[in-house]
Design an enzyme around this catalytic site. Structure first.
Site, PDB file in Angstrom:
ATOM      1  N   GLY A 228     -18.748  73.290 -40.915  1.00  0.00           N
ATOM      2  CA  GLY A 228     -19.630  74.162 -41.667  1.00  0.00           C
ATOM      3  C   GLY A 228     -20.851  74.698 -40.948  1.00  0.00           C
ATOM      4  N   CYS A 332      -5.135 101.932 -43.985  1.00  0.00           N
ATOM      5  CA  CYS A 332      -5.183 102.888 -45.087  1.00  0.00           C
ATOM      6  C   CYS A 332      -6.030 102.387 -46.239  1.00  0.00           C
ATOM      7  CB  CYS A 332      -3.770 103.178 -45.544  1.00  0.00           C
ATOM      8  SG  CYS A 332      -2.950 101.669 -46.061  1.00  0.00           S
ATOM      9  N   GLU A 333      -7.193 101.884 -45.967  1.00  0.00           N
ATOM     10  CA  GLU A 333      -8.122 101.609 -47.066  1.00  0.00           C
ATOM     11  C   GLU A 333      -9.574 101.699 -46.612  1.00  0.00           C
ATOM     12  OE1 GLU A 333      -7.878  97.560 -48.661  1.00  0.00           O
ATOM     13  OE2 GLU A 333      -5.789  97.639 -48.018  1.00  0.00           O
TER      14      GLU A 333
HETATM   15  N1  LLP Z   1     -13.165  71.057 -42.634  1.00  0.00           N
HETATM   16  C1  LLP Z   1     -12.683  71.591 -43.773  1.00  0.00           C
HETATM   17  C2  LLP Z   1     -12.154  70.703 -44.799  1.00  0.00           C
HETATM   18  C3  LLP Z   1     -12.717  72.980 -43.951  1.00  0.00           C
HETATM   19  O1  LLP Z   1     -12.258  73.506 -45.077  1.00  0.00           O
HETATM   20  C4  LLP Z   1     -13.246  73.814 -42.930  1.00  0.00           C
HETATM   21  C5  LLP Z   1     -13.291  75.253 -43.081  1.00  0.00           C
HETATM   22  C6  LLP Z   1     -13.711  73.202 -41.744  1.00  0.00           C
HETATM   23  C7  LLP Z   1     -13.676  71.827 -41.633  1.00  0.00           C
HETATM   24  C8  LLP Z   1     -14.292  73.986 -40.607  1.00  0.00           C
HETATM   25  O2  LLP Z   1     -15.440  74.667 -40.993  1.00  0.00           O
HETATM   26  P1  LLP Z   1     -16.340  75.452 -39.915  1.00  0.00           P
HETATM   27  O3  LLP Z   1     -16.959  74.410 -39.036  1.00  0.00           O
HETATM   28  O4  LLP Z   1     -15.444  76.357 -39.150  1.00  0.00           O
HETATM   29  O5  LLP Z   1     -17.330  76.176 -40.727  1.00  0.00           O
HETATM   30  N2  LLP Z   1     -12.423  82.235 -42.988  1.00  0.00           N
HETATM   31  C9  LLP Z   1     -13.814  81.964 -43.226  1.00  0.00           C
HETATM   32  C10 LLP Z   1     -14.157  80.515 -43.003  1.00  0.00           C
HETATM   33  C11 LLP Z   1     -13.345  79.574 -43.874  1.00  0.00           C
HETATM   34  C12 LLP Z   1     -13.667  78.127 -43.602  1.00  0.00           C
HETATM   35  C13 LLP Z   1     -12.725  77.259 -44.335  1.00  0.00           C
HETATM   36  N3  LLP Z   1     -12.910  75.875 -44.132  1.00  0.00           N
HETATM   37  C14 LLP Z   1     -14.658  82.865 -42.335  1.00  0.00           C
HETATM   38  O6  LLP Z   1     -14.098  83.676 -41.600  1.00  0.00           O
HETATM   39  O7  LLP Z   1     -15.890  82.832 -42.382  1.00  0.00           O
END
Ligand code: LLP
Length: 402
Positions: A228, A332-333
């Site tokens: 996160g 196309c959007e």
């Molecule tokens: N652990 C769990 C249980 C998660 O659901 C996630 C991300 C992570 C770790 C890793 O999180 P990070 O360190 O990358 O923030 N597609 C979205 C981000 C979705 C994140 C989903 N979960 C974007 O492009 O911002």
């Protein structure tokens, strides 16, 4: 340039759109997290969902990382990249029975359980196999991560985890189940979090719950703080890995429990750029131009899905006069806009641009919409560029169709 290697010739050789990654940046950012937590028992399980191209997954394994998989597919990619099952944590809100059985058969390090129902399924599947599966309970701490609502996961309105109040009874129940052993507590409150306070609050919830559970007879081994931690997409200052550690370590230290981390974006986002060429430049009315690129939401959906900002810069400086531009894709959007109201040196057809900080949640979220083909990927390492994924062909796509 990427680590001293010019991007222009790489794009000329491999075509665009093209993802380019810096191995040195990935290594540096992995180590920064590892060093920030040095001196305290911790394990980094890189979140494969951010980018699981094999070469990147292997690079992280070589650096000493473990893996966080969110699907059966990610578990298998981890194994193919050389991780042992004992290095894989299986997370995710909708694990199917087949995926759970696969993870249990493999003997992954642990399964982060998201609901009472999933606990029963893991127990049943494990007893059928006469094994005891290590699990962590994913809690929903009801903490506002203050990030985009689409990637906020720690509020009770979100589908993730189990309400803290329900966990003690669930753990008491789990103690009577022969197929599971509760070894950890897990929280992941969202992504692209740039305020350390919610992360520390979630950690505090985990610590408090762990001591409550210990008093009731469930002794756990670790706290999984999830991922996160955000990165800077616009150059503004965001907390470093060191500052993140300084915010959560004092909270966890009193529990003496080991820490599991699941960073994704933090490691790979700034390590990637999406190279693209200008296909067309047209008047947008008033003083503005539409700059139509050969990439869009099919290769990078973040701006469209989360209204997220990525810097878009010409690869070669020509010294052209500034122009106000909407940088758009070919799809196309109208949502297919990479950047609105950007002042760029007046772009020219054929010119090469880089969309920055796209190493996380870029390539992995690509699609074949409009029958577009998945882009190639290149890794720059030790002063050399090599293709780590070839461009998809229409034959690759049509091979699935009967
Ligand atoms: N652990 C769990 C249980 C998660 O659901 C996630 C991300 C992570 C770790 C890793 O999180 P990070 O360190 O990358 O923030 N597609 C979205 C981000 C979705 C994140 C989903 N979960 C974007 O492009 O911002």
């Amino acid at each position: 340039m990427c680590d001293g290697v010019a991007l222009d010739p790489i794009a000329a050789a491999e075509g665009t759109p093209l993802y380019v990654y810096s191995a040195a940046t990935i290594a540096g950012r992995y180590r920064a997290i590892d060093e920030a937590f040095a001196g305290y028992p911790h394990a980094i399980h890189y979140a494969l969902k951010a980018n699981s191209t094999l070469a990147i997954t292997r690079l992280l394994r070589g650096l000493g990382s473990s893996a966080d998989a969110n699907s059966g597919g990610e578990i298998d990619v981890a194994l193919r990249a050389g991780f042992s099952p004992a290095q894989v944590v299986f997370t995710g809100v909708g694990k199917t029975t087949d995926e759970l059985a696969h993870a249990i058969d493999l003997g992954v390090r642990m399964i982060n359980v998201e609901s009472a129902g999933e606990l029963e399924r893991v127990d049943t599947l494990s007893r059928e196999r006469r094994v005891r599966t290590k699990i962590a309970i994913r809690i929903n701490p009801d903490v506002d991560a203050k990030t985009h609502p689409h990637i906020s996961t720690g509020l009770k309105i979100n589908k993730f985890g189990i309400a803290i109040a329900a966990v003690p009874a669930l753990c008491a129940h789990a103690r009577g189940l022969a197929g599971v052993e509760v070894v950890g507590l897990h929280a992941h409150i969202g992504s692209q979090i740039t305020d350390l306070d919610p992360l520390a609050r979630a950690a505090r919830s985990l610590v408090a719950l762990a001591s409550e559970l210990a008093a009731a007879g469930t002794r756990i081994e670790h706290l999984d703080l999830g991922g996160g931690l955000g990165v800077s997409y616009d150059g503004s200052r965001v907390p470093t890995a060191q500052e993140y550690a300084a915010a959560v370590l004092p909270v966890v230290r009193e529990s003496g429990l080991a820490i599991v981390l699941e960073p994704g974006r933090q490691i790979v986002a700034p390590a990637g750029a999406l190279l693209t060429r200008v296909v067309d430049v047209k008047e947008a009315g008033g003083e503005k131009l539409f700059v139509v690129m050969d990439t869009g939401m099919t290769e990078l959906i973040r701006p469209m899905l989360y209204n997220s900002f990525h810097r878009i810069e010409p690869v070669v400086e020509r010294g052209a006069a500034p122009a106000l531009c909407d940088v758009v894709g070919p799809l196309c959007e109208s949502s297919d806009t990479l950047g609105k109201d950007r002042t760029l040196p007046r772009p020219e057809v054929g010119e090469l641009y880089a969309v920055l900080d796209t190493g996380a949640y870029g390539s992995v979220m690509a699609s074949n919409y409009n029958r577009r083909l998945l882009p190639a990927e290149v890794m720059v390492e030790d002063g050399k560029a090599r293709v780590i994924r070839r461009r998809q062909t229409l034959d690759d796509v049509l091979a699935l169709e009967l």
